[in-house]
Write a protein that holds these residues in place. Structure first.
Motif, PDB file in Angstrom:
ATOM      1  N   CYS A   7       7.388  37.897  12.462  1.00 26.78           N
ATOM      2  CA  CYS A   7       5.995  37.484  12.683  1.00 26.78           C
ATOM      3  C   CYS A   7       5.505  36.787  11.422  1.00 26.78           C
ATOM      4  O   CYS A   7       4.892  37.392  10.546  1.00 26.78           O
ATOM      5  N   ASN A   8       5.810  35.507  11.321  1.00 24.81           N
ATOM      6  CA  ASN A   8       5.536  34.745  10.110  1.00 24.81           C
ATOM      7  C   ASN A   8       4.480  33.658  10.302  1.00 24.81           C
ATOM      8  O   ASN A   8       4.177  32.923   9.371  1.00 24.81           O
ATOM      9  N   GLY A   9       3.927  33.531  11.502  1.00 23.52           N
ATOM     10  CA  GLY A   9       2.882  32.544  11.748  1.00 23.52           C
ATOM     11  C   GLY A   9       3.345  31.101  11.670  1.00 23.52           C
ATOM     12  O   GLY A   9       2.538  30.196  11.495  1.00 23.52           O
ATOM     13  N   GLU A  10       4.646  30.880  11.818  1.00 18.03           N
ATOM     14  CA  GLU A  10       5.177  29.506  11.714  1.00 18.03           C
ATOM     15  C   GLU A  10       4.569  28.578  12.761  1.00 18.03           C
ATOM     16  O   GLU A  10       4.369  27.406  12.516  1.00 18.03           O
ATOM     17  N   GLY A  11       4.304  29.096  13.947  1.00 17.38           N
ATOM     18  CA  GLY A  11       3.611  28.298  14.954  1.00 17.38           C
ATOM     19  C   GLY A  11       4.392  28.101  16.237  1.00 17.38           C
ATOM     20  O   GLY A  11       5.613  28.184  16.263  1.00 17.38           O
ATOM     21  N   ALA A  12       3.634  27.855  17.295  1.00 15.94           N
ATOM     22  CA  ALA A  12       4.214  27.525  18.601  1.00 15.94           C
ATOM     23  C   ALA A  12       4.467  26.024  18.650  1.00 15.94           C
ATOM     24  O   ALA A  12       3.713  25.235  18.075  1.00 15.94           O
ATOM     25  N   VAL A  13       5.510  25.622  19.333  1.00 19.39           N
ATOM     26  CA  VAL A  13       5.846  24.203  19.479  1.00 19.39           C
ATOM     27  C   VAL A  13       4.947  23.601  20.556  1.00 19.39           C
ATOM     28  O   VAL A  13       4.800  24.164  21.642  1.00 19.39           O
ATOM     29  N   PHE A  14       4.334  22.452  20.255  1.00 20.04           N
ATOM     30  CA  PHE A  14       3.413  21.784  21.179  1.00 20.04           C
ATOM     31  C   PHE A  14       3.814  20.319  21.287  1.00 20.04           C
ATOM     32  O   PHE A  14       3.699  19.561  20.328  1.00 20.04           O
ATOM     33  N   ALA A  15       4.313  19.929  22.460  1.00 22.94           N
ATOM     34  CA  ALA A  15       4.743  18.545  22.693  1.00 22.94           C
ATOM     35  C   ALA A  15       3.775  17.861  23.649  1.00 22.94           C
ATOM     36  O   ALA A  15       3.330  18.461  24.626  1.00 22.94           O
ATOM     37  N   GLU A  16       3.454  16.614  23.353  1.00 25.03           N
ATOM     38  CA  GLU A  16       2.595  15.803  24.214  1.00 25.03           C
ATOM     39  C   GLU A  16       3.441  14.718  24.856  1.00 25.03           C
ATOM     40  O   GLU A  16       4.218  14.056  24.179  1.00 25.03           O
ATOM     41  N   ALA A  17       3.288  14.557  26.168  1.00 29.27           N
ATOM     42  CA  ALA A  17       4.110  13.576  26.875  1.00 29.27           C
ATOM     43  C   ALA A  17       3.278  12.856  27.929  1.00 29.27           C
ATOM     44  O   ALA A  17       2.183  13.282  28.285  1.00 29.27           O
ATOM     45  N   PHE A  18       3.844  11.766  28.421  1.00 27.88           N
ATOM     46  CA  PHE A  18       3.229  10.968  29.482  1.00 27.88           C
ATOM     47  C   PHE A  18       4.303  10.672  30.515  1.00 27.88           C
ATOM     48  O   PHE A  18       5.441  10.377  30.173  1.00 27.88           O
ATOM     49  N   MET A  19       3.932  10.774  31.785  1.00 26.65           N
ATOM     50  CA  MET A  19       4.853  10.437  32.862  1.00 26.65           C
ATOM     51  C   MET A  19       4.239   9.297  33.663  1.00 26.65           C
ATOM     52  O   MET A  19       3.084   9.378  34.085  1.00 26.65           O
ATOM     53  N   ASP A  20       5.021   8.249  33.862  1.00 28.43           N
ATOM     54  CA  ASP A  20       4.517   7.043  34.520  1.00 28.43           C
ATOM     55  C   ASP A  20       4.525   7.195  36.038  1.00 28.43           C
ATOM     56  O   ASP A  20       5.296   6.549  36.742  1.00 28.43           O
ATOM     57  N   MET A  21       3.705   8.082  36.513  1.00 24.62           N
ATOM     58  CA  MET A  21       3.427   8.248  37.933  1.00 24.62           C
ATOM     59  C   MET A  21       2.128   9.035  38.034  1.00 24.62           C
ATOM     60  O   MET A  21       1.739   9.703  37.084  1.00 24.62           O
ATOM     61  N   SER A  22       1.467   8.954  39.135  1.00 28.72           N
ATOM     62  CA  SER A  22       0.221   9.693  39.291  1.00 28.72           C
ATOM     63  C   SER A  22       0.525  11.139  39.679  1.00 28.72           C
ATOM     64  O   SER A  22       1.618  11.463  40.157  1.00 28.72           O
ATOM     65  N   ALA A  23      -0.453  12.002  39.484  1.00 31.58           N
ATOM     66  CA  ALA A  23      -0.294  13.395  39.884  1.00 31.58           C
ATOM     67  C   ALA A  23      -0.082  13.489  41.392  1.00 31.58           C
ATOM     68  O   ALA A  23       0.692  14.324  41.868  1.00 31.58           O
ATOM     69  N   GLN A  24      -0.746  12.627  42.144  1.00 33.86           N
ATOM     70  CA  GLN A  24      -0.563  12.610  43.598  1.00 33.86           C
ATOM     71  C   GLN A  24       0.870  12.239  43.971  1.00 33.86           C
ATOM     72  O   GLN A  24       1.458  12.827  44.866  1.00 33.86           O
ATOM     73  N   GLU A  25       1.423  11.243  43.269  1.00 36.65           N
ATOM     74  CA  GLU A  25       2.820  10.870  43.520  1.00 36.65           C
ATOM     75  C   GLU A  25       3.747  12.027  43.173  1.00 36.65           C
ATOM     76  O   GLU A  25       4.700  12.307  43.902  1.00 36.65           O
ATOM     77  N   PHE A  26       3.443  12.697  42.063  1.00 38.48           N
ATOM     78  CA  PHE A  26       4.258  13.843  41.676  1.00 38.48           C
ATOM     79  C   PHE A  26       4.242  14.918  42.764  1.00 38.48           C
ATOM     80  O   PHE A  26       5.274  15.451  43.135  1.00 38.48           O
ATOM     81  N   LEU A  27       3.056  15.217  43.279  1.00 31.84           N
ATOM     82  CA  LEU A  27       2.939  16.229  44.335  1.00 31.84           C
ATOM     83  C   LEU A  27       3.683  15.799  45.593  1.00 31.84           C
ATOM     84  O   LEU A  27       4.295  16.620  46.271  1.00 31.84           O
ATOM     85  N   GLN A  28       3.619  14.527  45.900  1.00 29.78           N
ATOM     86  CA  GLN A  28       4.304  14.006  47.079  1.00 29.78           C
ATOM     87  C   GLN A  28       5.821  14.144  46.944  1.00 29.78           C
ATOM     88  O   GLN A  28       6.508  14.578  47.867  1.00 29.78           O
ATOM     89  N   VAL A  29       6.325  13.794  45.780  1.00 26.70           N
ATOM     90  CA  VAL A  29       7.766  13.833  45.523  1.00 26.70           C
ATOM     91  C   VAL A  29       8.254  15.271  45.370  1.00 26.70           C
ATOM     92  O   VAL A  29       9.380  15.593  45.726  1.00 26.70           O
TER      93      VAL A  29
END
Length: 157
Positions: free
Chosen positions: A99-121
Motif C-alpha cells: 500500500c504505497n499510493g503509487e496510483g491506479a492506471v487511467f487510460a483515455e481512449a477514443f473509438m471511431d463509432m457512435s455509442a448507438q453503433e456500438f450497441l447495435q454491433v
C-alpha cells in the motif's frame, strides 16, 4: 449502418501514449497487506474485467478527481502486488499488497463509432470488446497494477 462493423470493433485510439497514474488525493496508510490463504491461491491470479456503457458523458477531469477521492478509502487499489519474501518454505510465491499510493492506471481512449453503433454491433459478447480495455504491458500478473481504468469516448455520429 454498413456491415463493416459486424465482425470487429475498430481499435481504440489513445489520447496519450501512456496512461496516467491517479493517486489518492490525500495521504493514505503506507504498509504491507498480506493476502489471506484463500485470496492467495495461484489459480485465482487473474484480473477481472468489467465494461460499463453510460449514456451521459462525464468530463474526464471529474472522473479523475472522483477516482482520486475514492482511492483514499480503497487505498490498496492504489498500491502494487509484491511477492512475499519467504521466511518459511511454505511462503514461496505468496503475494502481498504494498500500500504505497503509487496510483491506479487511467487510460483515455477514443473509438471511431457512435455509442448507438456500438450497441447495435455488440448485441452478443465478442472478443473484440477487449479493445475497450487498456492492456498493461506487464510480464506477469504480479506486475499488473490492482486497478486499471480505461475511459473510451465514442463519436457522436
Amino acid at each position: 449502418m454498413q456491415g463493416s462493423w459486424d465482425e470487429q470493433l475498430p481499435d481504440c485510439c489513445y489520447e496519450h501514449k501512456q496512461p496516467s497514474l491517479i493517486k489518492p488525493c490525500s495521504p493514505t496508510p503506507n504498509h504491507l497487506l498480506y493476502l489471506s490463504n484463500l485470496d492467495d491461491q495461484k489459480f485465482l491470479r487473474f484480473s477481472i474485467k468489467y465494461l460499463y456503457l453510460f449514456e451521459k458523458s462525464v468530463p474526464i477531469n471529474l472522473l479523475k478527481q472522483s477516482l482520486s477521492r475514492v482511492l483514499i478509502d480503497y487505498y490498496p487499489l492504489a498500491g502494487r502486488l509484491k511477492n512475499l519474501q519467504p521466511r518459511h518454505e511454505h511462503d514461496d510465491n505468496r503475494l502481498q499488497v504494498d500500500c504505497n499510493g503509487e496510483g491506479a492506471v487511467f487510460a483515455e481512449a477514443f473509438m471511431d463509432m457512435s455509442a448507438q453503433e456500438f450497441l447495435q454491433v455488440s448485441k452478443k459478447p465478442s472478443k473484440s470488446w477487449r479493445k475497450l480495455l487498456f492492456k498493461v504491458d506487464a510480464p506477469t500478473f504480479v506486475d499488473t497494477p490492482p486497478l486499471v481504468v480505461q475511459v473510451s469516448s465514442f463519436s457522436f455520429f
